[in-house]
Motif scaffolding. Structure first.
Motif, PDB file in Angstrom:
ATOM      1  N   ALA A  80       0.857  -1.189   0.000  1.00 43.78           N
ATOM      2  CA  ALA A  80       0.000   0.000   0.000  1.00 43.78           C
ATOM      3  C   ALA A  80       0.889   1.233   0.000  1.00 43.78           C
ATOM      4  O   ALA A  80       1.799   1.345   0.827  1.00 43.78           O
ATOM      5  CB  ALA A  80      -0.918   0.011   1.222  1.00 43.78           C
ATOM      6  N   TRP A  82       0.839   5.425   0.151  1.00 47.28           N
ATOM      7  CA  TRP A  82       0.009   6.541   0.585  1.00 47.28           C
ATOM      8  C   TRP A  82       0.757   7.862   0.427  1.00 47.28           C
ATOM      9  O   TRP A  82       1.982   7.909   0.541  1.00 47.28           O
ATOM     10  CB  TRP A  82      -0.339   6.411   2.067  1.00 47.28           C
ATOM     11  CG  TRP A  82      -1.080   5.190   2.496  1.00 47.28           C
ATOM     12  CD1 TRP A  82      -0.554   3.949   2.738  1.00 47.28           C
ATOM     13  CD2 TRP A  82      -2.478   5.086   2.769  1.00 47.28           C
ATOM     14  NE1 TRP A  82      -1.546   3.092   3.148  1.00 47.28           N
ATOM     15  CE2 TRP A  82      -2.730   3.761   3.174  1.00 47.28           C
ATOM     16  CE3 TRP A  82      -3.538   6.013   2.728  1.00 47.28           C
ATOM     17  CZ2 TRP A  82      -4.009   3.332   3.538  1.00 47.28           C
ATOM     18  CZ3 TRP A  82      -4.804   5.577   3.084  1.00 47.28           C
ATOM     19  CH2 TRP A  82      -5.036   4.248   3.472  1.00 47.28           C
ATOM     20  N   LEU A 135      -4.742   7.343  -0.484  1.00 49.05           N
ATOM     21  CA  LEU A 135      -4.301   6.005  -0.875  1.00 49.05           C
ATOM     22  C   LEU A 135      -4.031   6.013  -2.371  1.00 49.05           C
ATOM     23  O   LEU A 135      -4.955   6.055  -3.185  1.00 49.05           O
ATOM     24  CB  LEU A 135      -5.366   4.965  -0.527  1.00 49.05           C
ATOM     25  CG  LEU A 135      -5.047   3.518  -0.915  1.00 49.05           C
ATOM     26  CD1 LEU A 135      -3.766   3.030  -0.224  1.00 49.05           C
ATOM     27  CD2 LEU A 135      -6.221   2.592  -0.580  1.00 49.05           C
ATOM     28  N   LEU A 138      -2.882   0.236  -3.982  1.00 49.25           N
ATOM     29  CA  LEU A 138      -3.018  -0.915  -3.088  1.00 49.25           C
ATOM     30  C   LEU A 138      -3.121  -2.159  -3.954  1.00 49.25           C
ATOM     31  O   LEU A 138      -3.893  -2.189  -4.916  1.00 49.25           O
ATOM     32  CB  LEU A 138      -4.266  -0.783  -2.210  1.00 49.25           C
ATOM     33  CG  LEU A 138      -4.634  -1.982  -1.351  1.00 49.25           C
ATOM     34  CD1 LEU A 138      -3.622  -2.158  -0.216  1.00 49.25           C
ATOM     35  CD2 LEU A 138      -6.045  -1.835  -0.781  1.00 49.25           C
ATOM     36  N   ALA A 150      -4.281  -7.234   2.197  1.00 51.53           N
ATOM     37  CA  ALA A 150      -4.654  -5.867   1.832  1.00 51.53           C
ATOM     38  C   ALA A 150      -5.445  -5.210   2.957  1.00 51.53           C
ATOM     39  O   ALA A 150      -5.230  -4.036   3.283  1.00 51.53           O
ATOM     40  CB  ALA A 150      -5.462  -5.863   0.535  1.00 51.53           C
TER      41      ALA A 150
END
Length: 212
Positions: A80, A82, A135, A138, A150
């Motif tokens: 992930a 960000w 985000l 992902l 996830a």
């Protein structure tokens, strides 16, 4: 062997594996893939994510991975990426830095580069004006061992956002993932229209998650 996902910060040594995982996840039926020529698309996307990860995420962003321990080794199950909250005076939106531009040309090609840049800037403009976590990407491996990885990544970072009292924003380019995010507190806020009739779905999650 333990397959329970363990979340930690992504390291430079993880970048090649993370880029490959992301390329596999985004190679078909995504907004990003629509700008990349079909010939060599997976390899082009690996380059895109490798450069983005090095120039942007490991330097200015927040990158998390979920791993499974296999004896003395780790296997990356999900990733992930960000953008953390930015206050007043944050840099203006831009498509790519000068460090990223040569790679962007190689990934998208000259003919598609302008459209890809317009799409990226449209996404930047769609982000809320208030401080928020964004985000960016992902992905997880499509295999039983990665089940829950996830979700573990989202819960890890959203716990921080909730503690800060900060919301989070994302764009989904696949209707199939909207429900996944809705179950974790995001709600659809509207379409983001891009070049050539493309559109993604903007979603917002307030601190603590949206209430039903």
């Amino acid at each position: 062997m333990s397959t329970t996902p363990r979340v930690r910060a992504m390291r430079p040594a993880d970048l090649a594996e993370a880029a490959e995982l992301l390329a596999d996840a985004f190679v078909e039926d995504t907004n990003l893939a629509s700008f990349v020529p079909a010939r060599g698309r997976r390899a082009r996307l690996r380059r895109f994510f490798a450069v983005t990860g090095e120039v942007e995420m490991l330097t200015h962003g927040v990158a998390d991975v979920a791993v499974a321990d296999d004896g003395a080794h780790e296997r990356l199950l999900a990733v992930a990426w960000w953008h953390p909250p930015q206050g007043p005076g944050a840099p203006a939106s831009r498509a790519w830095s000068w460090h990223e531009l040569p790679s962007a040309v190689a990934v998208f090609g000259v003919r598609r580069l302008v459209a890809a840049a317009r799409s990226r800037l449209a996404s930047e403009r769609a982000r809320p004006a208030t401080e928020h976590w964004h985000l960016a990407y992902l992905a997880s491996r499509p295999e039983p061992a990665a089940r829950g990885a996830a979700t573990a990544l989202l819960e890890h970072r959203l716990a921080q956002a909730d503690a800060q009292g900060v919301g989070s924003h994302l764009e989904s380019s696949s209707q199939g993932t909207v429900g996944f995010y809705e179950r974790r507190g995001w709600r659809v806020t509207g379409p983001v229209r891009g070049p050539g009739g493309r559109r993604t779905t903007a979603m917002w999650r307030p601190a603590g998650g949206a209430r039903q």
